[in-house]
Design a protein around this motif. Structure first.
Motif, PDB file in Angstrom:
ATOM      1  N   UNK A  62       0.949  -1.258   0.127  1.00 13.63           N
ATOM      2  CA  UNK A  62      -0.036  -0.025  -0.072  1.00 13.63           C
ATOM      3  C   UNK A  62       1.059   1.363   0.010  1.00 13.63           C
ATOM      4  N   UNK A  63       0.325   2.397  -0.266  1.00 12.96           N
ATOM      5  CA  UNK A  63       1.074   3.639  -0.463  1.00 12.96           C
ATOM      6  C   UNK A  63       1.616   4.124   0.883  1.00 12.96           C
ATOM      7  N   UNK A  64       0.727   4.258   1.968  1.00 17.83           N
ATOM      8  CA  UNK A  64       1.143   4.591   3.437  1.00 17.83           C
ATOM      9  C   UNK A  64       0.449   3.853   4.391  1.00 17.83           C
ATOM     10  N   UNK A  65       1.206   3.662   5.375  1.00 19.85           N
ATOM     11  CA  UNK A  65       0.752   2.876   6.561  1.00 19.85           C
ATOM     12  C   UNK A  65       1.173   3.763   7.802  1.00 19.85           C
ATOM     13  N   UNK A  66       0.213   4.073   8.829  1.00 26.98           N
ATOM     14  CA  UNK A  66       0.538   4.896   9.723  1.00 26.98           C
ATOM     15  C   UNK A  66       0.310   3.984  11.132  1.00 26.98           C
ATOM     16  N   UNK A  67       1.368   4.170  11.970  1.00 23.46           N
ATOM     17  CA  UNK A  67       1.482   3.433  13.208  1.00 23.46           C
ATOM     18  C   UNK A  67       1.548   4.556  14.356  1.00 23.46           C
ATOM     19  N   UNK A  68       0.564   5.056  14.939  1.00 23.55           N
ATOM     20  CA  UNK A  68       0.494   5.697  16.030  1.00 23.55           C
ATOM     21  C   UNK A  68       1.170   5.225  17.317  1.00 23.55           C
ATOM     22  N   UNK A  69       2.112   5.941  17.957  1.00 23.26           N
ATOM     23  CA  UNK A  69       2.607   5.779  19.197  1.00 23.26           C
ATOM     24  C   UNK A  69       1.962   6.063  20.440  1.00 23.26           C
ATOM     25  N   UNK A  70       1.739   5.240  21.400  1.00 23.58           N
ATOM     26  CA  UNK A  70       1.037   5.567  22.507  1.00 23.58           C
ATOM     27  C   UNK A  70       1.863   5.468  23.580  1.00 23.58           C
ATOM     28  N   UNK A  71       2.280   6.263  24.392  1.00 29.25           N
ATOM     29  CA  UNK A  71       2.926   6.388  25.527  1.00 29.25           C
ATOM     30  C   UNK A  71       2.390   5.500  26.775  1.00 29.25           C
ATOM     31  N   UNK A  72       3.227   4.748  27.490  1.00 25.09           N
ATOM     32  CA  UNK A  72       2.594   4.233  28.585  1.00 25.09           C
ATOM     33  C   UNK A  72       2.238   5.075  29.424  1.00 25.09           C
ATOM     34  N   UNK A  73       1.188   5.050  30.412  1.00 25.65           N
ATOM     35  CA  UNK A  73       0.485   6.157  31.224  1.00 25.65           C
ATOM     36  C   UNK A  73       1.601   6.627  32.059  1.00 25.65           C
ATOM     37  N   UNK A  74       1.738   7.784  32.167  1.00 27.32           N
ATOM     38  CA  UNK A  74       2.493   8.836  33.036  1.00 27.32           C
ATOM     39  C   UNK A  74       3.621   9.303  32.255  1.00 27.32           C
ATOM     40  N   UNK A  75       4.065   8.746  31.040  1.00 28.80           N
ATOM     41  CA  UNK A  75       5.282   9.036  30.346  1.00 28.80           C
ATOM     42  C   UNK A  75       4.741  10.049  29.164  1.00 28.80           C
ATOM     43  N   UNK A  76       5.533  11.167  29.317  1.00 25.73           N
ATOM     44  CA  UNK A  76       4.919  12.175  28.281  1.00 25.73           C
ATOM     45  C   UNK A  76       6.109  12.088  27.542  1.00 25.73           C
ATOM     46  N   UNK A  77       5.929  11.625  26.114  1.00 24.83           N
ATOM     47  CA  UNK A  77       6.793  11.890  24.804  1.00 24.83           C
ATOM     48  C   UNK A  77       6.265  12.613  23.709  1.00 24.83           C
ATOM     49  N   UNK A 108       0.735  11.766   0.613  1.00 33.56           N
ATOM     50  CA  UNK A 108       0.809  10.532   1.391  1.00 33.56           C
ATOM     51  C   UNK A 108       1.510  10.964   3.069  1.00 33.56           C
ATOM     52  N   UNK A 109       2.307  11.861   2.789  1.00 35.76           N
ATOM     53  CA  UNK A 109       2.907  12.295   4.243  1.00 35.76           C
ATOM     54  C   UNK A 109       1.766  13.219   4.965  1.00 35.76           C
ATOM     55  N   UNK A 110       1.039  13.894   4.417  1.00 34.20           N
ATOM     56  CA  UNK A 110       0.272  14.731   5.090  1.00 34.20           C
ATOM     57  C   UNK A 110      -0.900  13.804   5.647  1.00 34.20           C
ATOM     58  N   UNK A 111      -1.548  12.839   4.771  1.00 36.96           N
ATOM     59  CA  UNK A 111      -2.560  11.920   4.981  1.00 36.96           C
ATOM     60  C   UNK A 111      -2.014  10.967   6.090  1.00 36.96           C
ATOM     61  N   UNK A 112      -0.797  10.553   6.061  1.00 35.85           N
ATOM     62  CA  UNK A 112      -0.343   9.682   7.197  1.00 35.85           C
ATOM     63  C   UNK A 112      -0.207  10.323   8.431  1.00 35.85           C
ATOM     64  N   UNK A 113       0.167  11.716   8.422  1.00 33.37           N
ATOM     65  CA  UNK A 113       0.275  12.537   9.662  1.00 33.37           C
ATOM     66  C   UNK A 113      -0.959  12.539  10.338  1.00 33.37           C
ATOM     67  N   UNK A 114      -2.159  12.884   9.343  1.00 35.00           N
ATOM     68  CA  UNK A 114      -3.368  13.235   9.920  1.00 35.00           C
ATOM     69  C   UNK A 114      -4.011  12.009  10.608  1.00 35.00           C
ATOM     70  N   UNK A 115      -3.543  10.764  10.096  1.00 33.14           N
ATOM     71  CA  UNK A 115      -4.015   9.331  10.601  1.00 33.14           C
ATOM     72  C   UNK A 115      -3.349   9.476  12.135  1.00 33.14           C
ATOM     73  N   UNK A 116      -2.037   9.790  12.015  1.00 30.05           N
ATOM     74  CA  UNK A 116      -1.334   9.717  13.365  1.00 30.05           C
ATOM     75  C   UNK A 116      -1.817  10.453  14.555  1.00 30.05           C
ATOM     76  N   UNK A 117      -2.471  11.670  14.145  1.00 31.03           N
ATOM     77  CA  UNK A 117      -3.285  12.602  15.055  1.00 31.03           C
ATOM     78  C   UNK A 117      -4.892  12.191  15.246  1.00 31.03           C
ATOM     79  N   UNK A 118      -5.164  10.886  14.821  1.00 29.84           N
ATOM     80  CA  UNK A 118      -6.381  10.424  15.125  1.00 29.84           C
ATOM     81  C   UNK A 118      -7.512  10.615  13.976  1.00 29.84           C
ATOM     82  N   UNK A 119      -7.170  11.429  13.004  1.00 33.34           N
ATOM     83  CA  UNK A 119      -8.253  11.516  11.925  1.00 33.34           C
ATOM     84  C   UNK A 119      -8.025  10.117  11.059  1.00 33.34           C
ATOM     85  N   UNK A 120      -9.520   9.863  10.501  1.00 36.10           N
ATOM     86  CA  UNK A 120      -9.772   8.839   9.912  1.00 36.10           C
ATOM     87  C   UNK A 120     -10.719   9.160   8.580  1.00 36.10           C
TER      88      UNK A 120
END
Length: 149
Positions: A62-77, A108-120
């Motif tokens: 596929x063109x772009x895959x987005x994998x959001x990072x979820x920090x463990x509770x209490x960790x701010x990254x 594709x970069x913009x589309x992927x970044x928006x997915x990382x920010x919760x857009x769908x």
């Protein structure tokens, strides 16, 4: 300013420059998360297909895959996640859709970044919101509407 980690795991002719990737990610994230860390990995079709199959149940590259990072509770990254982009598919689509290769890469970069920010774009209302934002961000970069007929 985005802290970008660009990984070229697959060499490909005429790839955008680091500065272009950085500009596109900054454009996508400026109003959402301006101090984000992001990884963009340029992969080959087999890696894209393997990840798409493993994580989305679709056995094709596929063109772009987005994998959001979820920090463990209490960790701010500031890390928001990873984008995996397959230039073979981006090139193929740019030819089929009569778009510039780098313009389609920007999308594709913009589309992927928006997915990382919760857009769908699963339902039509969300899709309309996401596509409107993509069109505006790309227009700001002097790139034509990617959804034109």
């Amino acid at each position: 300013m985005i802290d970008l980690d660009l990984q070229i795991a697959h060499e490909f002719d005429n790839l955008p420059t680091f500065e272009q990737f950085e500009q596109w990610a900054n454009k996508a994230l400026a109003s959402l998360k301006p101090d984000a860390e992001l990884t963009i990995r340029i992969s080959d079709a087999s890696e894209s297909q393997q990840l798409n199959h493993e994580y989305r149940g679709k056995n094709k590259p596929t063109n772009v895959l987005s994998f959001p990072f979820e920090a463990p509770p209490g960790i701010e990254l500031p890390l928001i996640g990873d984008l995996i982009i397959c230039p073979e598919i981006v090139l193929q689509e740019s030819i089929e859709q009569e778009k510039g290769f780098h313009d389609h890469f920007a999308h594709m970069v913009i589309h992927g970044c928006l997915h990382l920010m919760g857009y769908d774009h699963i339902d039509s209302e969300e899709a309309l919101e996401m596509e409107s934002l993509e069109k505006q961000l790309l227009a700001d970069l002097n790139i034509d509407d990617p959804y034109r007929d």
